[in-house]
Design a protein around this motif. Structure first.
Motif, PDB file in Angstrom:
ATOM      1  N   UNK A   3      13.377 -11.774  23.569  1.00 20.28           N
ATOM      2  CA  UNK A   3      13.072 -12.773  22.558  1.00 20.28           C
ATOM      3  C   UNK A   3      11.917 -12.274  21.700  1.00 20.28           C
ATOM      4  N   UNK A   4      11.987 -12.567  20.422  1.00 23.85           N
ATOM      5  CA  UNK A   4      10.915 -12.196  19.499  1.00 23.85           C
ATOM      6  C   UNK A   4      10.123 -13.454  19.178  1.00 23.85           C
ATOM      7  N   UNK A   5       8.827 -13.396  19.436  1.00 23.88           N
ATOM      8  CA  UNK A   5       7.936 -14.519  19.166  1.00 23.88           C
ATOM      9  C   UNK A   5       7.085 -14.155  17.955  1.00 23.88           C
ATOM     10  N   UNK A   6       7.162 -14.983  16.918  1.00 22.52           N
ATOM     11  CA  UNK A   6       6.363 -14.794  15.712  1.00 22.52           C
ATOM     12  C   UNK A   6       5.382 -15.945  15.632  1.00 22.52           C
ATOM     13  N   UNK A   7       4.127 -15.637  15.384  1.00 23.81           N
ATOM     14  CA  UNK A   7       3.091 -16.664  15.332  1.00 23.81           C
ATOM     15  C   UNK A   7       2.321 -16.530  14.029  1.00 23.81           C
ATOM     16  N   UNK A   8       2.280 -17.615  13.259  1.00 27.38           N
ATOM     17  CA  UNK A   8       1.534 -17.649  12.004  1.00 27.38           C
ATOM     18  C   UNK A   8       0.150 -18.224  12.287  1.00 27.38           C
ATOM     19  N   UNK A   9      -0.869 -17.399  12.058  1.00 28.93           N
ATOM     20  CA  UNK A   9      -2.237 -17.827  12.361  1.00 28.93           C
ATOM     21  C   UNK A   9      -3.187 -17.312  11.283  1.00 28.93           C
ATOM     22  N   UNK A  10      -4.367 -17.940  11.183  1.00 33.74           N
ATOM     23  CA  UNK A  10      -5.374 -17.394  10.272  1.00 33.74           C
ATOM     24  C   UNK A  10      -5.747 -15.976  10.703  1.00 33.74           C
ATOM     25  N   UNK A  11      -5.992 -15.136   9.747  1.00 36.22           N
ATOM     26  CA  UNK A  11      -6.263 -13.716  10.003  1.00 36.22           C
ATOM     27  C   UNK A  11      -7.411 -13.507  10.999  1.00 36.22           C
ATOM     28  N   UNK A  12      -8.419 -14.361  10.955  1.00 38.95           N
ATOM     29  CA  UNK A  12      -9.568 -14.172  11.853  1.00 38.95           C
ATOM     30  C   UNK A  12      -9.228 -14.461  13.321  1.00 38.95           C
ATOM     31  N   UNK A  13      -8.064 -15.069  13.601  1.00 38.39           N
ATOM     32  CA  UNK A  13      -7.687 -15.370  14.993  1.00 38.39           C
ATOM     33  C   UNK A  13      -6.727 -14.336  15.584  1.00 38.39           C
ATOM     34  N   UNK A  14      -6.368 -13.335  14.820  1.00 45.54           N
ATOM     35  CA  UNK A  14      -5.371 -12.361  15.288  1.00 45.54           C
ATOM     36  C   UNK A  14      -5.764 -11.740  16.618  1.00 45.54           C
ATOM     37  N   UNK A  15      -6.939 -11.172  16.676  1.00 48.59           N
ATOM     38  CA  UNK A  15      -7.368 -10.449  17.881  1.00 48.59           C
ATOM     39  C   UNK A  15      -7.455 -11.377  19.091  1.00 48.59           C
ATOM     40  N   UNK A  16      -7.952 -12.592  18.895  1.00 49.03           N
ATOM     41  CA  UNK A  16      -8.076 -13.552  19.994  1.00 49.03           C
ATOM     42  C   UNK A  16      -6.723 -13.891  20.584  1.00 49.03           C
TER      43      UNK A  16
END
Length: 167
Positions: free
Chosen positions: A129-142
């Motif tokens: 399964x491919x999971x795509x998550x849209x998040x603010x750029x500053x939360x990517x690493x977290x």
């Protein structure tokens, strides 16, 4: 906004990842799951048409192409008809061309898969399964570290910038 990609081996782990994302305050509208056709997602947020296909990119191309074609056709048509090239009729022809172009290209784009997701087709067909998550750029690493730490079997597949943010 950015979209991060994870390839997950099965639905059980996908459920756990989605539950963790939800507990981090990520809404279902920002989580998109792609799976093999006829795979029951059991309450997981399925990816919509705009993610599965090239619809939006095709509409944008059609808008530009149709508008340009309308402008050229309008200039030639008005000139050949003996009219002075004026703003109103020309604007109308440009808008009509852009509308028709975006509709035609959008329909064609709905019939083709998302080119960004082509690299995952084989894995999805094999049951991942491919999971795509849209998040603010500053939360990517977290978010990336959270998923990888708790689910080492999930593979981080990259980040993509998405503008404007999804509605």
């Amino acid at each position: 906004m950015s979209r991060i990609y994870f390839l997950v081996p099965n639905i059980a782990i996908t459920h756990k990842i989605v539950d963790e994302l939800r507990s981090e305050g990520i809404d279902d509208s920002e989580i998109h799951i792609l799976a093999k056709r006829d795979t029951p997602l059991e309450g997981l947020p399925e990816a919509g048409v705009t993610i599965k296909t090239d619809f939006l990119a095709a509409v944008e191309r059609g808008l530009a192409l149709g508008g340009t074609t309308g402008l050229l056709a309008g200039l030639i048509g008005l000139r050949l008809a003996g009219f002075a090239i004026a703003g109103g009729p020309l604007l109308g022809i440009v808008i009509a061309g852009a509308t028709i172009g975006s509709m035609m290209n959008g329909l064609m784009g709905m019939n083709s898969g998302n080119t960004r997701l082509k690299q995952f087709e084989e894995a999805i067909e094999q049951g991942e399964l491919l999971v795509l998550v849209d998040i603010p750029t500053e939360r990517i690493e977290t978010i990336k570290q959270l998923v990888i730490k708790h689910h080492p079997e999930a593979e981080f597949e990259g980040v993509e910038s998405i503008l404007p943010p999804p509605l």
